[in-house]
Write a protein that holds these residues in place. Sequence first.
Motif, PDB file in Angstrom:
ATOM      1  N   LEU A  16       0.815  -1.211   0.000  1.00 21.34           N
ATOM      2  CA  LEU A  16       0.000   0.000   0.000  1.00 21.34           C
ATOM      3  C   LEU A  16       0.852   1.267   0.000  1.00 21.34           C
ATOM      4  CD1 LEU A  16      -2.776  -1.027   2.562  1.00 21.34           C
ATOM      5  CD2 LEU A  16      -2.938  -0.988   0.057  1.00 21.34           C
ATOM      6  N   PHE A  17       2.040   1.187   0.585  1.00 24.79           N
ATOM      7  CA  PHE A  17       2.909   2.357   0.710  1.00 24.79           C
ATOM      8  C   PHE A  17       4.181   2.205  -0.111  1.00 24.79           C
ATOM      9  CE2 PHE A  17       0.484   1.719   4.610  1.00 24.79           C
ATOM     10  CZ  PHE A  17      -0.191   2.928   4.703  1.00 24.79           C
ATOM     11  N   ASP A  18       4.138   1.361  -1.134  1.00 23.86           N
ATOM     12  CA  ASP A  18       5.340   1.079  -1.915  1.00 23.86           C
ATOM     13  C   ASP A  18       5.956   2.313  -2.574  1.00 23.86           C
ATOM     14  OD1 ASP A  18       6.229  -1.484  -1.603  1.00 23.86           O
ATOM     15  OD2 ASP A  18       4.997  -2.341  -3.199  1.00 23.86           O
ATOM     16  N   GLU A  19       5.152   3.144  -3.148  1.00 24.59           N
ATOM     17  CA  GLU A  19       5.704   4.296  -3.861  1.00 24.59           C
ATOM     18  C   GLU A  19       6.344   5.288  -2.888  1.00 24.59           C
ATOM     19  OE1 GLU A  19       2.602   5.794  -6.335  1.00 24.59           O
ATOM     20  OE2 GLU A  19       2.853   4.208  -7.834  1.00 24.59           O
ATOM     21  N   GLU A  20       5.682   5.506  -1.756  1.00 25.37           N
ATOM     22  CA  GLU A  20       6.232   6.439  -0.757  1.00 25.37           C
ATOM     23  C   GLU A  20       7.536   5.896  -0.164  1.00 25.37           C
ATOM     24  OE1 GLU A  20       1.849   7.059  -1.070  1.00 25.37           O
ATOM     25  OE2 GLU A  20       3.190   5.329  -0.884  1.00 25.37           O
ATOM     26  N   SER A  21       7.537   4.597   0.190  1.00 29.00           N
ATOM     27  CA  SER A  21       8.734   4.015   0.789  1.00 29.00           C
ATOM     28  C   SER A  21       9.873   3.945  -0.223  1.00 29.00           C
ATOM     29  CB  SER A  21       8.434   2.615   1.333  1.00 29.00           C
ATOM     30  OG  SER A  21       7.965   1.758   0.304  1.00 29.00           O
ATOM     31  N   SER A  22       9.536   3.647  -1.483  1.00 30.15           N
ATOM     32  CA  SER A  22      10.558   3.583  -2.531  1.00 30.15           C
ATOM     33  C   SER A  22      11.212   4.939  -2.733  1.00 30.15           C
ATOM     34  CB  SER A  22       9.933   3.101  -3.843  1.00 30.15           C
ATOM     35  OG  SER A  22      10.883   3.110  -4.885  1.00 30.15           O
ATOM     36  N   GLU A  23      10.414   5.978  -2.795  1.00 30.92           N
ATOM     37  CA  GLU A  23      10.961   7.321  -2.980  1.00 30.92           C
ATOM     38  C   GLU A  23      11.824   7.728  -1.794  1.00 30.92           C
ATOM     39  OE1 GLU A  23       7.557   9.744  -3.586  1.00 30.92           O
ATOM     40  OE2 GLU A  23       7.113   8.946  -5.586  1.00 30.92           O
TER      41      GLU A  23
END
Length: 277
Positions: A74-81
């Motif tokens: 669910l938070f992949d994009e935020e954690s990746s960035e």
Amino acid sequence: MKKTIALLFIFLTIGTYAQDSIVAPTEKRWDMFKYDFVNMFKGVGYSYARPLHWKGQQWAQLGGVVAGTGAVYLFDEESSEFIQRQKESVPHVIREYGELYGSPENNYLATSGVYLAGLITKNEKLRRTGVLLIASATSSGFLQQVLKSVVGRARPVAEKGKDTFDPFNSNRNYHSFPSGHALLAFTNAYAIGKQFKSPWIKAGVYTLGAIPGISRIWDGQHYLSDFVFAVAISIATVESIDRYLDKKYDQKYNDQTKKTSWNLNFGPGTLGVVIQF
């Protein structure tokens, strides 16, 4: 650099047996090799067959892994960035180690070196460790290749978003889930960590094993959920094959009953993997 990483891994593993007496049994090395090779092959098959024997607890653990991976997703994009922004602050030597160590060729160079050292010295415990490393890497490595193709998840560098899936797309930009670097490196780390009783040493080994997977996130090749699921596969595979090898070799790690469990912890501003041993 590749040879240096492999040598460090071999020395670290062999160092765990520095106080072990190296016995020179009358059995020939060729016979030992044949026995070990069969156990590598059967160990891989055993790991794939275990789900057929799972009961309620094992299925519940699988459900927990899936649910935990989904929560991270669910938070992949935020954690990746966030992780990518930390890349420039990471020392170059760590970044280089992370990139090289998780590759298949370096993995098998290192694990084969451990096994050959055990075969040459006729050290059963070291041989068994080599068998565990090679069989676990083979089992988990093949599984992740199949999953990458079947799932077909786009990598962050493809800039398609975390929800883009194109199963059986041969383009490597759609081979994100799970992370191969994370899986191979942590498989080795988890197997080596079994040699130690100290939780602090185990934690240090696990940290070294996690760096290659994390490096793939800051390089934009994987999302955090790719890493988390790869770690789960690593643990399950090593535990399964290690139990099989208990029946084939007299030497056991630390002479203790294997009671290992792991869970994903989530909370406000918190994400972690808890391994109990």
